[in-house]
Motif scaffolding. Structure first.
Motif, PDB file in Angstrom:
ATOM      1  N   LEU A   1      42.103   5.850  52.776  1.00 20.82           N
ATOM      2  CA  LEU A   1      43.306   6.509  53.278  1.00 20.82           C
ATOM      3  C   LEU A   1      44.016   5.688  54.347  1.00 20.82           C
ATOM      4  O   LEU A   1      45.212   5.844  54.562  1.00 20.82           O
ATOM      5  CB  LEU A   1      42.949   7.889  53.837  1.00 20.82           C
ATOM      6  CG  LEU A   1      42.597   8.937  52.790  1.00 20.82           C
ATOM      7  CD1 LEU A   1      42.049  10.202  53.455  1.00 20.82           C
ATOM      8  CD2 LEU A   1      43.813   9.290  51.940  1.00 20.82           C
TER       9      LEU A   1
ATOM     10  N   ASP B   1      29.822  32.348  52.168  1.00 23.55           N
ATOM     11  CA  ASP B   1      30.440  32.010  50.888  1.00 23.55           C
ATOM     12  C   ASP B   1      29.796  32.714  49.692  1.00 23.55           C
ATOM     13  O   ASP B   1      30.436  32.869  48.645  1.00 23.55           O
ATOM     14  CB  ASP B   1      30.421  30.488  50.684  1.00 23.55           C
ATOM     15  CG  ASP B   1      31.239  29.753  51.753  1.00 23.55           C
ATOM     16  OD1 ASP B   1      31.986  30.432  52.494  1.00 23.55           O
ATOM     17  OD2 ASP B   1      31.121  28.525  51.850  1.00 23.55           O
TER      18      ASP B   1
ATOM     19  N   LEU C   1      30.169  21.309  56.113  1.00 23.65           N
ATOM     20  CA  LEU C   1      29.452  20.251  55.395  1.00 23.65           C
ATOM     21  C   LEU C   1      29.123  19.053  56.274  1.00 23.65           C
ATOM     22  O   LEU C   1      28.066  18.438  56.115  1.00 23.65           O
ATOM     23  CB  LEU C   1      30.266  19.799  54.173  1.00 23.65           C
ATOM     24  CG  LEU C   1      29.537  18.848  53.222  1.00 23.65           C
ATOM     25  CD1 LEU C   1      28.356  19.526  52.561  1.00 23.65           C
ATOM     26  CD2 LEU C   1      30.474  18.310  52.168  1.00 23.65           C
ATOM     27  N   THR C   2      30.001  18.732  57.197  1.00 21.39           N
ATOM     28  CA  THR C   2      29.744  17.570  58.051  1.00 21.39           C
ATOM     29  C   THR C   2      28.979  17.951  59.317  1.00 21.39           C
ATOM     30  O   THR C   2      28.984  17.229  60.297  1.00 21.39           O
ATOM     31  CB  THR C   2      31.064  16.845  58.410  1.00 21.39           C
ATOM     32  OG1 THR C   2      32.016  17.828  58.851  1.00 21.39           O
ATOM     33  CG2 THR C   2      31.639  16.135  57.204  1.00 21.39           C
TER      34      THR C   2
ATOM     35  N   GLU D   1      42.393   6.307  47.530  1.00 18.60           N
ATOM     36  CA  GLU D   1      41.247   7.216  47.491  1.00 18.60           C
ATOM     37  C   GLU D   1      41.187   7.974  46.164  1.00 18.60           C
ATOM     38  O   GLU D   1      40.132   8.097  45.544  1.00 18.60           O
ATOM     39  CB  GLU D   1      41.296   8.221  48.647  1.00 18.60           C
ATOM     40  CG  GLU D   1      40.005   9.034  48.730  1.00 18.60           C
ATOM     41  CD  GLU D   1      40.135  10.350  49.460  1.00 18.60           C
ATOM     42  OE1 GLU D   1      41.249  10.738  49.831  1.00 18.60           O
ATOM     43  OE2 GLU D   1      39.096  11.019  49.617  1.00 18.60           O
TER      44      GLU D   1
ATOM     45  N   GLY E   1      37.692  25.327  51.943  1.00 14.21           N
ATOM     46  CA  GLY E   1      37.434  25.697  53.328  1.00 14.21           C
ATOM     47  C   GLY E   1      38.645  25.517  54.224  1.00 14.21           C
ATOM     48  O   GLY E   1      39.692  25.017  53.797  1.00 14.21           O
TER      49      GLY E   1
HETATM   50  C1  LIG Z   1      38.758  11.723  53.173  1.00 12.48           C
HETATM   51  C2  LIG Z   1      37.576  12.443  53.677  1.00 12.48           C
HETATM   52  N1  LIG Z   1      37.436  12.630  54.987  1.00 12.48           N
HETATM   53  C3  LIG Z   1      36.369  13.277  55.475  1.00 12.48           C
HETATM   54  C4  LIG Z   1      35.407  13.751  54.642  1.00 12.48           C
HETATM   55  C5  LIG Z   1      34.197  14.445  55.213  1.00 12.48           C
HETATM   56  N2  LIG Z   1      34.256  15.868  55.053  1.00 12.48           N
HETATM   57  C6  LIG Z   1      33.682  16.467  54.003  1.00 12.48           C
HETATM   58  S1  LIG Z   1      33.831  18.140  54.035  1.00 12.48           S
HETATM   59  C7  LIG Z   1      34.654  18.076  55.512  1.00 12.48           C
HETATM   60  C8  LIG Z   1      35.114  19.311  56.213  1.00 12.48           C
HETATM   61  C9  LIG Z   1      34.608  20.522  55.617  1.00 12.48           C
HETATM   62  O1  LIG Z   1      35.108  21.631  56.306  1.00 12.48           O
HETATM   63  P1  LIG Z   1      35.747  22.851  55.517  1.00 12.48           P
HETATM   64  O2  LIG Z   1      36.816  22.367  54.635  1.00 12.48           O
HETATM   65  O3  LIG Z   1      36.112  23.853  56.522  1.00 12.48           O
HETATM   66  O4  LIG Z   1      34.580  23.339  54.567  1.00 12.48           O
HETATM   67  P2  LIG Z   1      33.209  24.041  54.930  1.00 12.48           P
HETATM   68  O5  LIG Z   1      32.154  22.999  54.781  1.00 12.48           O
HETATM   69  O6  LIG Z   1      33.317  24.544  56.320  1.00 12.48           O
HETATM   70  O7  LIG Z   1      33.107  25.135  53.924  1.00 12.48           O
HETATM   71  C10 LIG Z   1      34.810  16.774  55.926  1.00 12.48           C
HETATM   72  C11 LIG Z   1      35.479  16.404  57.179  1.00 12.48           C
HETATM   73  C12 LIG Z   1      35.578  13.522  53.272  1.00 12.48           C
HETATM   74  N3  LIG Z   1      34.695  13.940  52.373  1.00 12.48           N
HETATM   75  N4  LIG Z   1      36.662  12.877  52.824  1.00 12.48           N
END
Ligand SMILES: Cc1ncc(C[n+]2csc(CCOP(=O)(O)OP(=O)(O)O)c2C)c(N)n1
Ligand SMILES: Cc1ncc(C[n+]2csc(CCOP(=O)(O)OP(=O)(O)O)c2C)c(N)n1
Ligand code: SF4
Ligand code: SF4
Ligand SMILES: [Mg+2]
Ligand SMILES: [Mg+2]
Lengths: 581, 292, 581, 292
Positions: A285, D33, D137-138, C288, D103
């Motif tokens: 990105l 979820d 997830l992170t 990407e 999410g």
């Molecule tokens: C381009 C990119 N940046 C960062 C990530 C890492 N990443 C994966 S899931 C996520 C955030 C998840 O949060 P959310 O969308 O709220 O989902 P949740 O796990 O809370 O259900 C991130 C930052 C990625 N996979 N791809």
């Protein structure tokens, strides 16, 4: 039995069972005993549970890889043994949760001629301590007793660790540790040679690669970080989030990686050493804005902690497959720099180089590490930090007598033009991603275009010359050369030594500056070897292809690993032996 | 943006022409952006911004060429990324004044994802968006503010999408200063920009600025027939009142729709809103303790 | 004087003066006269004004480049002559707005031995026609009369062109045309040999490269397009915006290029042939998601019309510098395909290949063109469209007996797995950018990982084999070989012929499939030449570097042009002569 | 989304379990979820969606793993790009039903730039956003919906940014159906998802769905204390009423906040909302005329 002081411990269990914590504590205990170490934890890809393992290699000197098989495997349950038993060495020792009355060897014939210590970890935690969650501390206690870790140091460590978690937590964990220790001490008859020994010194501190990158940046004068969370790079952001405000710096969690990169360009333009950290998807990105940094000549640093690609790929596993993208990043011919850290210490030190190149040459610098480095921990001497102030002077205004004639993009021999930063009086200028003349004004005529393209490109010559560092190991007159980069560096260093020890005239070359390529340092190596292997953790042989494009006629054997696991010294050694045949 | 320079540096009187870079704008004759540029000059002079501490950041588009025409540090960046760059400049060095300029496509289409976040952070920036309801530089395609039915080469049958309402969006994002100006009312606009600059935190000024070359129907006459002053009784801290006024696509109210006080980004980030000087030293021993 | 039937006309003036329109009309007139042509217009970078020029090369056979110097230069004013005069050939003719009483040759000594026709264009438009804006039509009329264009055809063309613009507009322009025609016919004594001649045939149609890409896609069965405006690619979107709805397809103008690419993946997944078009900055942003397409194995096509980079660079000029990025696109090892169109006709035809590869191999395909191709116009035979239906069959459900055992990512010999699309009963599956097993379920174990990486990579072998097309020109036993790609193909073809004609044993090779590299076709060429030049429109020699990485020992001479102008046959010829010395 | 399948295809009765893919969710025990997934099953069954014509699209995150657990065509794509992929599926083949899930980080942070546009296009999609106010997830960093003061490893001193208001944003974007549900009220949620699916055009459902692992304070108790039903007298076409209700960060109203009728994307794009079958032939002669 002569004690063996250098060995590899594996600690394994379910991820809820505190495997990682036990591993961390043991690692720090070793560091306080002045024992060098290299450790690594794998963890499951999904948020919830799954098997977990920590590998801890202990040595009397600093080591550069995780070693090979486990000499000692601590298994929190039988499943953990099933999973990791195959990695236990021929003469390895198993420490397992279980009843000595029901020995494992009856069920696992391969254990018949190995030492197995049964420790009723679960039972002790449950019955004696009264808190099943302290099983890991029972195991830690038993391990300490069995392999010579200092009880005193560990008790102190545990006290520090749990002091903030409340009275009960502290007591339970200490009790569990002691119960495990006492059980092993009193009930187990030691039959193996593995035993650590405290050495003289003021101890080490221990960093994972990601932490080393973060602290390296801090000590290189980085005072602005913008990033977006991504496995396995988030720790860099997390460390700097804690540290930057303490030194008057700032960290911004951006809305995405494009924003992170844009912010870093803004910070760099403003005259503050700025960086971001990400992993593959984020690097993809950022490609466009890396090109903007190249064109507008803005210092900035991007740490990319590689993981298994492409796309989301193997987010919790390692790979070395972002090199081609790192070099290509951005459409057009956009000169920029790619460095790769080879060890944990290098993760720290390379950041100093990265920021220096970025500032001096006004250019984006990508630093490649990977999950295998980012999550591996190693000991570092405290002097590494103590000998640095960690301050960067703000960029001085260019020494220009007639400010009216200041040319931000002046054509110069080395391609580096005078640069002012906002706030410096009389030197205002506008940077742009459009092609521009010396003043910075958009210009499209063919002559200006040619001169500006060449100016920017010229910077790479100076960088290759001044920062072209390569690591070289092994025989000065080698038959077989191994070339690798990044996290493969440590394993290459050790494997080359092992090959030499076994009588193979082998040598290793590990460039730290990958692009621009320090060909003047690589060429002599290539020419000095009869046969060359390029080993890397990707499918297509990205660095091998790059080297072939640099050295016509160069046609190395390629060894490629792409199963998500780090390249190990055993892989390198096998490759050398293969070629030596 | 809450300018820092006057407080710290010179308070010398300044003329609008002090901010002219001397480069001639590359815009078409009659382009609305000329008026906006003049208003910006006036506003900067009024606040006595120190040009050496001012950074003007933009993206890509006709309007985004503006930094080149202003005597200040300037960053003409990438399409849609003006906001992140400006955030970086300001967060890294809060003693700079940062002005953001650009077009509707840059701000609301490719750059639209950055807006909620710069607003909710209340970043100390002033953003002047020149809205011509079209992509000017790429010779006329619909932008997120184009009216339904707009015919362009890329929408030969007339666009069918409902346009966004910029003022409404920024209100919903929690921006603390939201205004609308018009390039053919340069004095009024200059005052708005000035107020935006003086405002603490993020200020957003939506400026009607026609493109006579590629969006001929949306010309000065068109805007003249749609603009009107804010109702006298509208209070600038009345969020829902402001939202109601913002929701009518046929009435383009001019003025400061909304203004409230909330801690700004640099205020929260740095004690007193400025980076400590001298910089505190790294506590090396604390770090060693943490990792050993 | 023997008439010369093949020559190059330049039409130049201020961009407001209707230069482009005059050029277009002349081009179509030629096509209706069955005269082949190649034409190009440059236009200013800023929206408002600046000098403008159209180059029109006329020939009796199809041509592949724009030729060299102008034989005839039409200058709407003296400034235009000052700007473009230097490109007028030794024996060139100048047609200029002006008074024959004040001949240009008195002011410009270089015109002394050239033919100059003064036409009072402005005066005629102003006085005789009464509409100064019709100056271009006066010029067009004079040009037609002077160089043998059919008055009848032009009048018809003008009538068609202006019919929608109202009565007065139509009349003024026709009057202006006739006034110019009559003036030249009656007042000018022709002294030059340049004269076109109508040929037999049913005429050609004329497309610019961008239009050819759009129509090529349409006839290749593309029914969904998503894109974001960007110079010089927007025309592709604009043509498809008009045409897709007529055939039940859809075009979406997305909010940015990431969204465009995401939409195209959605469309491809849905079973509809889908594409986007962009230029450098957009390609960077798509990196990407191209990797996601590779990993999830989704057919999609990305046309990238290169412009001067990096960053915003030279948005209205040409370059061939996105190749490295196109090949690298995405972090990780993400197999995908890069094609490059070599001529206008190829812009059309290559889209058929692109969609076929994408569908058959379930893979993203990048098609590279550039501004020089995108804006160049050439004649095409009407049969090109007439012999095609332009329908693509919707993907048939895979032939699977036991649907319960359908494996979307089945491991196969050629790497291509059975693929169903939504709507097909009983074959639902989930695609993911995570590494996955045959079923498509996320899987991280080393074995699955290895097998899946290899499976995806294997597709490239089949593609190189089945679609590995290269164009070869010139001497069958060459001394000197020229290799190039993309828009350089036409100039290479012609320059090689010229070199051969002059007695140099030269040959040219222009691969259309750049990645995966059809090495089996390139190697024989490389081996057959004594010396090789790789010529390309970029600074760093991107294709040369790629070829060196493919062929150890290959060390060609590189010729690189990076001033924003297209590589011309003269550049190629000079390179050949240089090497031949 | 305005389902097309029932009209065209089978109207056979369906059970929620018909939509189970058989893959076991990878979520932590107690994750919100699970409840959402069950509600989705019920809603799909209620509308009798044909699983073979259903496409479930997501981005990356814990919640974005959902397509794997639903028996249908699924696209688990890239972080933040669920919306564009879904738009592509639906625009290319309007006879498919497209459900979007994911999410808060995916939808409002990296993917936030796509939301205004999918809403204003009134794309025929239903978007279920599982908001746990964190990046699950992170392993726990703040998301755009995190409360001020949230302490994570990346915000060790507590986040200081004002959270966005998802319902407010979607209202401002011109979404034609905006609702809020709660994962511990699965029946109510199922009805909302069902209504969203039946709604013509774009429907957005903001679902409170706690992450017990990485955002412990924002658990079921926390949400229980904040949720309340929409006021009885709230009319679903009252935009400003809905905005007022959406603006209070401490009152999380559950229900359909807003619902109006506006032509949907596929309606405007394709006559009758479906692709013509058979496909009209290319008019080759017209094209030749145009270019000669
Ligand atoms: C381009 C990119 N940046 C960062 C990530 C890492 N990443 C994966 S899931 C996520 C955030 C998840 O949060 P959310 O969308 O709220 O989902 P949740 O796990 O809370 O259900 C991130 C930052 C990625 N996979 N791809
Ligand atoms: C990544 C990228 N995509 C597309 C473009 C092409 N582009 C340049 S300016 C522009 C839109 C300009 O519109 P707006 O922001 O409204 O500015 P205006 O010209 O109308 O003032 C576009 C699409 C680009 N430069 N970069
Ligand atoms: S094209 Fe439109 S926006 Fe651009 S300079 Fe001309 S009038 Fe202004
Ligand atoms: S980490 Fe949180 S969001 Fe992810 S599965 Fe576990 S509880 Fe759910
Ligand atoms: Mg605009
Ligand atoms: Mg979340």
């Amino acid at each position: 039995m002569e004690p063996v002081r250098e060995f590899v411990i594996g600690i394994s269990g379910e991820s809820g069972e505190g495997v990682v914590l036990a591993g961390e504590i043991l690692t720090i205990a070793a560091a306080r005993m002045n024992i060098h170490s290299s450790s690594f934890r794998t963890f499951p890809a999904e948020a919830r549970g799954g098997p977990s393992v920590v590998r801890l290699r202990l040595c009397r000197d600093h080591v550069y890889s995780l070693g090979d098989a486990y000499d000692v495997l601590i298994a929190f349950n039988e499943e953990a043994y099933q999973l990791h038993g195959p990695a236990l060495g021929r003469h390895g020792v198993l420490v397992v949760d279980g009843d000595p009355e029901k020995p494992m060897s009856t069920r696992y014939p391969e254990l018949a001629d190995r030492t197995v210590y049964h420790i009723p970890m679960d039972r002790i935690a449950r019955k004696d301590v009264g808190e099943p969650k302290t099983k890991n501390m029972v195991a830690l206690g038993a391990t300490s007793a069995l392999f010579g870790f200092s009880r005193e140091i560990l008790e102190r460590l545990l006290a520090e660790k749990f002091t903030k978690r409340g009275e009960k937590m502290m007591r339970d964990n200490l009790n569990a540790f002691m119960a495990g220790y006492d059980y092993a001490d009193s009930q187990i008859e030691k039959q193996d040679p593995f035993e650590v020994e405290a050495l003289e010194g003021d101890g080490f501190f221990v960093l994972a690669g990601n932490e080393a990158v973060a602290l390296g940046a801090l000590y290189a004068g980085c005072r602005f970080f913008a990033g977006y969370p991504i496995t396995p790079a988030s720790e860099i952001m997390e460390v700097l989030a804690a540290e930057l405000p303490k030194v008057g710096g700032a960290m911004v969690q951006a809305e995405d990686e494009i924003a992170s990169m844009g912010m870093v360009l803004g910070g760099g333009f403003a005259g503050v050493r700025s960086m971001t950290a990400t992993s593959g998807p984020g690097l993809s990105l950022m490609a466009e804005l890396i090109g903007l940094g190249s064109m507008a000549e803005i210092p900035c640093v991007i740490a990319n902690v590689q993981r298994g690609g492409p796309s989301t790929g193997l987010p919790t596993k390692t790979e070395q497959a972002d090199l081609t993208l790192a070099i290509a990043a951005s459409h057009g011919d956009a000169p920029h720099v790619v460095l790769a850290a080879t060890t944990i210490r290098d993760c720290f030190e390379i950041m100093e180089e990265a920021f220096e190149i970025a500032e001096r040459y006004q250019i984006p610098v990508i630093v490649l590490t990977d999950q295998a480095l980012g999550f591996r921990r190693a000991d570092l001497p405290k002097s590494l930090l103590r000998e640095r102030t960690g301050r960067a002077l703000p960029p001085a205004p260019p020494d220009i007598v007639d400010k009216a004639r200041y040319l931000r993009y002046q054509l110069t021999q080395d391609g580096v033009s005078p640069r002012s930063v906002p706030g410096q009086p009389g030197l205002a200028h506008v940077v742009t991603g459009l092609e521009h003349n010396e003043e910075g004004k958009p210009a499209y005529d063919p002559k200006t275009r040619r001169l500006m393209m060449e100016k920017r490109q010229r910077k790479l010559e100076g960088i290759a010359r001044d920062y072209g560092s390569v690591l070289r190991y092994g025989d000065p007159e080698p038959e077989i050369g191994v070339i690798g980069w990044g996290s493969t560096g440590g394993p290459i260093r050790e494997a080359v030594q092992m090959a030499c020890d076994s009588g193979i005239k082998a040598a290793g070359l590990v460039p730290r500056l990958l692009y621009p390529s320090p060909n003047h340092l690589i060429r002599p190596f290539i020419e000095s070897c009869k046969k060359i292997v390029v080993i890397e953790g990707n499918l297509t042989g990205q660095y091998a292809a790059f080297l072939r494009s640099q050295f016509p006629g160069f046609d190395p054997k390629q060894v490629n690993l792409y199963d998500g696991l780090p390249v190990q010294r055993g892989d390198v050694l096998r490759a050398i032996q293969e070629v030596a045949k | 943006m809450n300018p820092t320079a006057p407080a710290q540096a010179s308070t010398a009187e300044r003329k609008p022409s002090d901010y002219r870079s001397g480069r001639k704008p590359v815009w078409c004759p009659g382009c609305g952006d000329y008026g906006v540029l003049n208003s910006v000059f006036s506003a900067l002079a009024e606040v006595r911004i120190d040009p050496d501490r001012l950074v003007v950041v933009s993206g890509i588009g006709c309007s985004s060429r503006m930094p080149g025409f202003i005597k200040a540090y300037g960053f003409h960046g990438a399409h849609g990324r003006a906001v992140p760059v400006a955030v970086g400049v300001k967060a890294a060095n809060p003693s700079l004044d940062v002005l953001l300029v650009g077009g509707d496509g840059d701000a609301f289409s490719i750059g639209g994802g950055h807006l909620p976040h710069v607003a909710r952070r209340n970043m100390d920036l002033t953003y002047v968006v020149m809205d011509n309801e079209i992509y000017g530089l790429t010779k006329g395609q619909t932008s997120p503010t184009s009216q339904p039915g707009t015919v362009t080469k890329a929408s030969p049958y007339g666009s069918s999408e409902q346009p966004i309402l910029p003022v409404m969006l920024l209100l919903a994002y929690g921006a603390t200063f939201v205004a609308r100006g018009y390039s053919s009312r340069p004095k009024e606009l200059a005052v708005m920009v000035e107020r935006g600059i003086r405002h603490k935190g993020f200020s957003f000024i939506h400026v009607l600025s026609p493109c006579l070359t590629f969006n001929k129907p949306v010309n000065f006459d068109y805007f003249d027939s749609k603009v009107l002053p804010l109702p006298e009784d509208h209070k600038p801290d009345d969020l829902f009142g402001a939202m109601k006024l913002a929701s009518d696509p046929d009435k383009l109210y001019l003025g400061v729709h909304y203004e409230v006080d909330r801690p700004s980004f640099t205020e929260r980030l740095y004690p007193g809103g400025v980076r400590p000087d001298p910089e505190p030293a790294i506590d090396t021993e604390a770090l060693i303790r943490r990792y050993s």
